[in-house]
Design an enzyme around this catalytic site. Structure first.
Site, PDB file in Angstrom:
ATOM      1  CG  ASN A 138     -16.066  45.852   9.313  1.00 29.90           C
ATOM      2  OD1 ASN A 138     -15.534  44.819   8.915  1.00 29.90           O
ATOM      3  ND2 ASN A 138     -16.490  46.784   8.500  1.00 29.90           N
ATOM      4  CD  GLN A 166     -15.114  46.670  14.480  1.00 28.99           C
ATOM      5  OE1 GLN A 166     -15.663  46.775  15.576  1.00 28.99           O
ATOM      6  NE2 GLN A 166     -14.914  47.730  13.700  1.00 28.99           N
ATOM      7  CG  HIS A 188     -10.074  54.462  15.568  1.00 27.53           C
ATOM      8  ND1 HIS A 188     -11.346  54.548  15.058  1.00 27.53           N
ATOM      9  CD2 HIS A 188      -9.318  53.917  14.585  1.00 27.53           C
ATOM     10  CE1 HIS A 188     -11.344  54.081  13.812  1.00 27.53           C
ATOM     11  NE2 HIS A 188     -10.130  53.689  13.511  1.00 27.53           N
ATOM     12  CB  THR A 223       9.770  60.371  14.531  1.00 22.66           C
ATOM     13  OG1 THR A 223      10.981  60.660  13.845  1.00 22.66           O
ATOM     14  CG2 THR A 223       9.895  60.760  15.992  1.00 22.66           C
ATOM     15  CB  CYS A 311     -19.319  56.941  -0.682  1.00 20.39           C
ATOM     16  SG  CYS A 311     -19.851  58.161  -1.869  1.00 20.39           S
TER      17      CYS A 311
HETATM   18  N1  PLP Z   1     -10.346  46.425  10.094  1.00 20.01           N
HETATM   19  C1  PLP Z   1     -11.572  46.484  10.623  1.00 20.01           C
HETATM   20  C2  PLP Z   1     -12.301  45.226  10.915  1.00 20.01           C
HETATM   21  C3  PLP Z   1     -12.165  47.722  10.890  1.00 20.01           C
HETATM   22  O1  PLP Z   1     -13.407  47.771  11.411  1.00 20.01           O
HETATM   23  C4  PLP Z   1     -11.436  48.901  10.607  1.00 20.01           C
HETATM   24  C5  PLP Z   1     -12.047  50.229  10.830  1.00 20.01           C
HETATM   25  O2  PLP Z   1     -13.135  50.515  10.385  1.00 20.01           O
HETATM   26  C6  PLP Z   1     -10.155  48.785  10.063  1.00 20.01           C
HETATM   27  C7  PLP Z   1      -9.641  47.533   9.830  1.00 20.01           C
HETATM   28  C8  PLP Z   1      -9.325  49.987   9.741  1.00 20.01           C
HETATM   29  O3  PLP Z   1      -8.871  50.587  10.925  1.00 20.01           O
HETATM   30  P1  PLP Z   1      -8.058  51.947  10.891  1.00 20.01           P
HETATM   31  O4  PLP Z   1      -9.072  53.032  10.950  1.00 20.01           O
HETATM   32  O5  PLP Z   1      -7.181  51.923  12.113  1.00 20.01           O
HETATM   33  O6  PLP Z   1      -7.253  51.961   9.642  1.00 20.01           O
END
Ligand code: PLP
Length: 363
Positions: A138, A166, A188, A223, A311
């Site tokens: 990411n 990603q 998302h 649910t 953080c």
């Molecule tokens: N794994 C990766 C590589 C991500 O970039 C993210 C989100 O930043 C996540 C997992 C976590 O996703 P979620 O927000 O659906 O928990």
């Protein structure tokens, strides 16, 4: 506002939202209820399951919905406890869980690519039951050699989990071709809604629920959030159909940005491998410029980008990903991530470059 942080999250596409809305208003029944009012709801869930399965080459019965990729990752890791090794550049939802469980870390090289020799050695010496390797990082966008990892795992009788959050919608994914046992997705990041994840579990692979209940083929209780599931299905369908065009558009914007940054900033350096990288991601370090400060200065001009720092306990800690790649603390604090999408325009890139130049001159 100029948004160049699509690896953090993406907006819901209008067509995705449109598909979701009737499941808030008209079809609000409980998918598990036996009467006819719930039939379209149950049907919508199975259609979404098919669409998500299609995105990664899985069978629909191997897909189930969770609350997030974080939950998907942690469901699998929790199952295997300390008997897990993972790359040292996992997303924090895996990284922190591995630390808590006492699992092992597989090192990466200075370009962020996993050390396959160390993976094989650790499998031989530690005899883990599960290997977890992120498909695409990411922060840097670096793409892991998942085929090689899967082969090493299969040859040693070790299960393979990959966080493909990603990678999905940016590169092609085929779980059967690669030989993946478990895989994580999040809506998302592919222009779907927040609060909905997917876990792929290969038919026959061991599985224990983290949250028990009869829903989701008894694999995830609670649910079902039908509008979010429908949104995930539609987002997955679009991501699958438009993969080539989206990747091509993203890459052309990312490459333009990269070229301009390397042209106008002295000493700027790339974090991550240039070739084995997502088409939309650029992570660079600007010597002597603190990236958290730069993120704030750009934000004050309406431009949203990201630094890799986290953080923790009210202190800012440098990115564990950049540190694992051998960057110093100072360099890790210089790392700044730009992540574009097919929605990014040339104008946005030009504005960013102008602002960046002005900010750096003033520092
Ligand atoms: N794994 C990766 C590589 C991500 O970039 C993210 C989100 O930043 C996540 C997992 C976590 O996703 P979620 O927000 O659906 O928990």
């Amino acid at each position: 506002m100029i948004y160049l942080d699509y690896n953090a999250t993406t907006p819901i596409l209008p067509t995705v939202l449109e598909e979701m809305l009737p499941y808030f208003t008209e079809h609000w029944g409980n998918a598990s209820s036996p009467y006819s009012f719930s039939n379209p709801v149950a049907k919508a869930i199975s259609t979404s399951r098919e669409k998500v399965a299609n995105l990664i080459g899985a069978q629909p019965k191997e897909i189930f919905f969770t609350s997030s990729a974080t939950e998907s990752n942690q469901t699998i890791l929790n199952m295997y406890g300390p008997s897990v090794i993972a790359s040292s550049t996992e997303h924090s939802s895996t990284h922190e869980m591995i630390q808590k469980l006492g699992g092992g870390h597989i090192p990466v090289n200075t370009q962020g690519i996993i050390d396959l020799t160390s993976l094989a050695e650790q499998i031989a010496s530690k005899r883990p039951k599960l290997v977890s390797v992120i498909w695409a990082n990411n922060e840097t966008g670096v793409i892991s050699p998942v085929t090689d990892v899967a082969d090493i795992c299969a040859n040693n009788g070790v299960f393979f989990h990959t966080d493909a959050v990603q990678a999905a919608g940016k590169v092609a994914i085929d779980v059967k071709k690669i030989g993946v046992d478990y895989l994580t997705l999040s809506a998302h990041k592919i222009f779907g809604p927040k609060g909905i994840g997917v876990l792929y579990v290969k038919e026959g692979a061991p599985f224990e629920s983290l949250i028990m209940g009869p829903q989701e083929l008894k694999r995830r209780g609670g649910t079902e959030s039908v509008p979010l599931i429908v949104g995930f299905g539609k987002a997955a369908e679009l991501a699958h159909n438009d993969l080539a065009i989206r990747s091509c558009k993203s890459k052309s914007m990312r490459d333009k940005l990269e070229e301009a940054i390397f042209d106008c900033i002295d000493g700027v350096y790339l974090n991550g491998n240039k070739d084995d990288r997502l088409p939309n991601t650029l992570n660079v370090g600007i010597p002597d410029v603190d990236s958290d400060m730069l993120v704030q200065l750009l934000s004050s001009q309406g431009i949203m980008v990201s630094s890799g720092s986290a953080c923790k306990s009210q202190a800012i800690t440098p990115s564990h990903v950049l540190l694992a790649m051998g960057r110093s603390h100072k360099e890790a604090n210089e790392g700044i991530r730009f992540s574009v999408s097919h929605l990014t325009t040339e104008n946005e890139i030009n504005t960013l470059i102008s602002s960046l130049k002005l900010i750096l001159q003033s520092l």
